[in-house]
Motif scaffolding. Structure first.
Motif, mmCIF file in Angstrom:
data_model
loop_
_atom_site.group_PDB
_atom_site.id
_atom_site.type_symbol
_atom_site.label_atom_id
_atom_site.label_comp_id
_atom_site.label_asym_id
_atom_site.label_seq_id
_atom_site.Cartn_x
_atom_site.Cartn_y
_atom_site.Cartn_z
ATOM 1 N N ILE A 155 14.941 27.702 11.097
ATOM 2 C CA ILE A 155 15.854 28.600 11.812
ATOM 3 C C ILE A 155 15.363 28.834 13.237
ATOM 4 O O ILE A 155 16.138 28.816 14.199
ATOM 5 C CB ILE A 155 16.000 29.930 11.044
ATOM 6 C CG1 ILE A 155 16.771 29.686 9.743
ATOM 7 C CG2 ILE A 155 16.680 30.991 11.901
ATOM 8 C CD1 ILE A 155 16.818 30.891 8.819
ATOM 9 N N GLU A 156 14.053 29.030 13.381
ATOM 10 C CA GLU A 156 13.483 29.277 14.703
ATOM 11 C C GLU A 156 13.636 28.063 15.614
ATOM 12 O O GLU A 156 13.802 28.207 16.831
ATOM 13 C CB GLU A 156 12.001 29.650 14.562
ATOM 14 C CG GLU A 156 11.383 30.190 15.825
ATOM 15 C CD GLU A 156 10.030 30.826 15.570
ATOM 16 O OE1 GLU A 156 9.731 31.873 16.172
ATOM 17 O OE2 GLU A 156 9.269 30.267 14.756
ATOM 18 N N ALA A 157 13.597 26.870 15.026
ATOM 19 C CA ALA A 157 13.726 25.649 15.818
ATOM 20 C C ALA A 157 15.164 25.400 16.278
ATOM 21 O O ALA A 157 15.390 24.629 17.211
ATOM 22 C CB ALA A 157 13.224 24.453 15.020
ATOM 23 N N LEU A 166 22.033 27.418 16.076
ATOM 24 C CA LEU A 166 22.779 27.020 14.882
ATOM 25 C C LEU A 166 22.620 27.983 13.708
ATOM 26 O O LEU A 166 23.527 28.108 12.887
ATOM 27 C CB LEU A 166 22.343 25.614 14.432
ATOM 28 C CG LEU A 166 22.581 24.478 15.423
ATOM 29 C CD1 LEU A 166 22.006 23.176 14.872
ATOM 30 C CD2 LEU A 166 24.064 24.329 15.714
ATOM 31 N N PHE A 167 21.460 28.628 13.611
ATOM 32 C CA PHE A 167 21.168 29.453 12.446
ATOM 33 C C PHE A 167 20.689 30.849 12.846
ATOM 34 O O PHE A 167 20.056 31.025 13.883
ATOM 35 C CB PHE A 167 20.078 28.809 11.574
ATOM 36 C CG PHE A 167 20.367 27.394 11.163
ATOM 37 C CD1 PHE A 167 21.505 27.088 10.436
ATOM 38 C CD2 PHE A 167 19.492 26.364 11.511
ATOM 39 C CE1 PHE A 167 21.767 25.778 10.055
ATOM 40 C CE2 PHE A 167 19.746 25.057 11.143
ATOM 41 C CZ PHE A 167 20.889 24.762 10.419
ATOM 42 N N ARG A 172 24.897 32.275 9.285
ATOM 43 C CA ARG A 172 24.077 33.438 8.938
ATOM 44 C C ARG A 172 23.475 33.200 7.550
ATOM 45 O O ARG A 172 24.195 33.121 6.556
ATOM 46 C CB ARG A 172 24.919 34.705 8.991
ATOM 47 C CG ARG A 172 25.310 35.096 10.409
ATOM 48 C CD ARG A 172 26.398 36.127 10.438
ATOM 49 N NE ARG A 172 27.658 35.574 9.943
ATOM 50 C CZ ARG A 172 28.751 35.447 10.682
ATOM 51 N NH1 ARG A 172 28.757 35.828 11.929
ATOM 52 N NH2 ARG A 172 29.850 34.938 10.163
ATOM 53 N N ILE A 173 22.155 33.119 7.533
ATOM 54 C CA ILE A 173 21.435 32.732 6.318
ATOM 55 C C ILE A 173 20.812 33.951 5.657
ATOM 56 O O ILE A 173 20.133 34.749 6.305
ATOM 57 C CB ILE A 173 20.317 31.715 6.632
ATOM 58 C CG1 ILE A 173 20.821 30.597 7.573
ATOM 59 C CG2 ILE A 173 19.757 31.153 5.339
ATOM 60 C CD1 ILE A 173 21.932 29.758 7.017
ATOM 61 N N PRO A 176 14.163 18.675 3.555
ATOM 62 C CA PRO A 176 15.285 19.048 2.679
ATOM 63 C C PRO A 176 15.833 20.445 2.955
ATOM 64 O O PRO A 176 17.024 20.680 2.757
ATOM 65 C CB PRO A 176 14.688 18.945 1.273
ATOM 66 C CG PRO A 176 13.212 19.037 1.442
ATOM 67 C CD PRO A 176 12.933 18.408 2.776
ATOM 68 N N ILE A 177 14.988 21.368 3.417
ATOM 69 C CA ILE A 177 15.486 22.703 3.756
ATOM 70 C C ILE A 177 16.489 22.600 4.910
ATOM 71 O O ILE A 177 17.586 23.154 4.846
ATOM 72 C CB ILE A 177 14.327 23.644 4.155
ATOM 73 C CG1 ILE A 177 13.443 23.968 2.953
ATOM 74 C CG2 ILE A 177 14.869 24.944 4.759
ATOM 75 C CD1 ILE A 177 12.139 24.664 3.306
ATOM 76 N N GLN A 178 16.110 21.872 5.944
ATOM 77 C CA GLN A 178 16.980 21.749 7.119
ATOM 78 C C GLN A 178 18.287 21.066 6.748
ATOM 79 O O GLN A 178 19.365 21.487 7.198
ATOM 80 C CB GLN A 178 16.258 20.972 8.222
ATOM 81 C CG GLN A 178 17.113 20.781 9.470
ATOM 82 C CD GLN A 178 16.309 20.235 10.625
ATOM 83 O OE1 GLN A 178 15.520 20.965 11.238
ATOM 84 N NE2 GLN A 178 16.481 18.960 10.948
#
Length: 396
Positions: free
Chosen positions: A29-31, A35-36, A11-12, A274-276
């Motif tokens: 997150i959408e991809a 996981l997120f 949960r981000i 880098p975000i992922q």
């Protein structure tokens, strides 16, 4: 999606979901919906985009920092099971919510400091895209992270590259090679820089960023801040950080070790990488992000930054040398002149001069507390505004 799958998702909390980093984080997150989960979304003033994001991602709550937009957001989301909060204090509170697994700090500027401190004190892992947090209060932040056993995962492409280069390494760092694109004015003469306009400075050759960061990139203050950030993230001395201008932005940064070996991370300029990684660490997730076409790749070149043309970079090193609240002063003055330049209240070359004068005028403190940093920021902004408003002929 099964309830068991939902329970396993990270949960981000995204501080700054409507900005460049925040919107790209939502793409990640959408991809990977298995996981997120976008659990908290926040915005400063972009109420309409925040509303759109809330409807699309169904977070538990949203925060609009601009309290004048609170009722507007509430009314727009009245038919959704989403809590709406407003104000800067709300930002500091939502990061501490028990279900939050990771806090992505993507706020721009000094505003990211207090919410990040609150998240660290609550024991939340930090995916750090707000470099000013470490620039302003690096010593305090690193101390809090140790005390609360909180990891900081860098989101800046350069610091992520250094982080990746250190994976699995046991040997100490000899040198960090921090790459810089050089911005749009790398080849300009001093005379040409005198006539740079905001419109010219907002056209970055490689990266799609927000206005504030794009201007900082043009002055190379952004790279100066990254030097300060690297000093704290990787516990190195300033003389161990070498800035290298690499216009192609393919090598994102590298580390040199005692035996002369250099490890770096390469890739196309895409902040989603880098975000992922920061969200999925220690795992790498499959993606459809652009790959390097090695047969079509142009020459990779490396240059020394010009200290005369880009004085802001040298001021960052000076701030590290001075320590204490020096970097806080530099950051506050930079935020003032960055906006001032975009509003055509000062010239491109005057920005560095105002920052330098502010650093000289504001009282230096050796070991500031969080409250000291907040007061220093306030005072430095007033001083910078005063200097900037003076007769331009007095600013050299």
């Amino acid at each position: 999606m099964k309830e068991t799958d939902k329970a396993n998702r990270k949960r981000i909390c995204i501080l700054g979901s409507t900005g460049s980093i925040g919107t790209q984080a939502l793409q990640v997150i959408e991809a990977h919906p298995d996981l997120f989960e976008a659990y908290v979304l926040t915005a400063n003033t972009q109420a309409d985009l925040l509303i759109q994001q809330a409807r699309r991602f169904q977070p538990s709550c949203v925060v609009i920092a601009d309290e004048t937009r609170y009722e507007y957001v509430c009314d727009a989301l009245a038919d959704e099971p989403i809590q709406v909060y407003a104000g800067s204090e709300a930002l500091c509170q939502v990061v501490t919510m028990e279900p939050v697994d990771v806090v992505l700090t993507a706020l721009v500027g000094f505003s990211g400091l207090r919410p990040t401190v609150s998240a660290i004190r609550a024991g939340k892992p930090i995916a750090l895209a707000n470099k000013e947090t470490l620039v302003v209060a690096g010593e305090l932040i690193t101390q809090l992270c140790v005390e609360n056993r909180v990891p900081i995962l860098p989101v800046d492409s350069e610091h992520s590259a250094i982080f990746q280069s250190l994976m699995g390494e046991q040997s100490p760092i000899e040198k960090i090679i921090l790459t810089a694109s050089g911005g749009p004015f790398r080849t300009y003469s001093l005379e040409q820089l005198q006539n740079v306009t905001p419109a010219m400075a907002l056209k970055h050759p490689n990266w799609d960023m927000g206005a504030k960061i794009t201007i900082d990139s043009a002055t190379m203050m952004n790279k100066g801040f990254e030097v300060i950030e690297a000093r704290w993230l990787f516990d190195v001395r300033p003389e161990q950080i070498q800035v290298v201008v690499h216009p192609q932005s393919i090598l994102h940064s590298a580390v040199e070790f005692a035996d002369g070996a250099v490890k770096g991370q390469m890739g196309m300029p895409d902040m989603r990488v880098p975000i992922q990684l920061a969200l999925s660490y220690p795992h790498r997730l499959k993606s459809d992000f652009p790959r390097i076409d090695w047969w079509d790749l142009k020459d990779l070149t490396f240059e020394r930054p010009d200290p005369e043309k880009f004085r802001c970079l040298q001021m960052a090193y000076e701030a590290i040398r001075l320590g204490g609240n020096a970097a806080c002063i530099v950051n506050a003055a930079n935020e003032v002149v960055n906006l001032g330049f975009r509003q055509e209240r000062c010239t491109f070359m005057q920005m560095a001069a105002v920052i330098e004068k502010t650093l000289q005028r504001v009282t230096h403190q050796e070991q500031p507390s969080l409250e000291d940093y907040l007061e220093c920021d306030r005072e430095s902004r007033l001083v910078a505004e005063e200097i900037m408003s003076q007769d331009t002929g007095q600013i050299h």
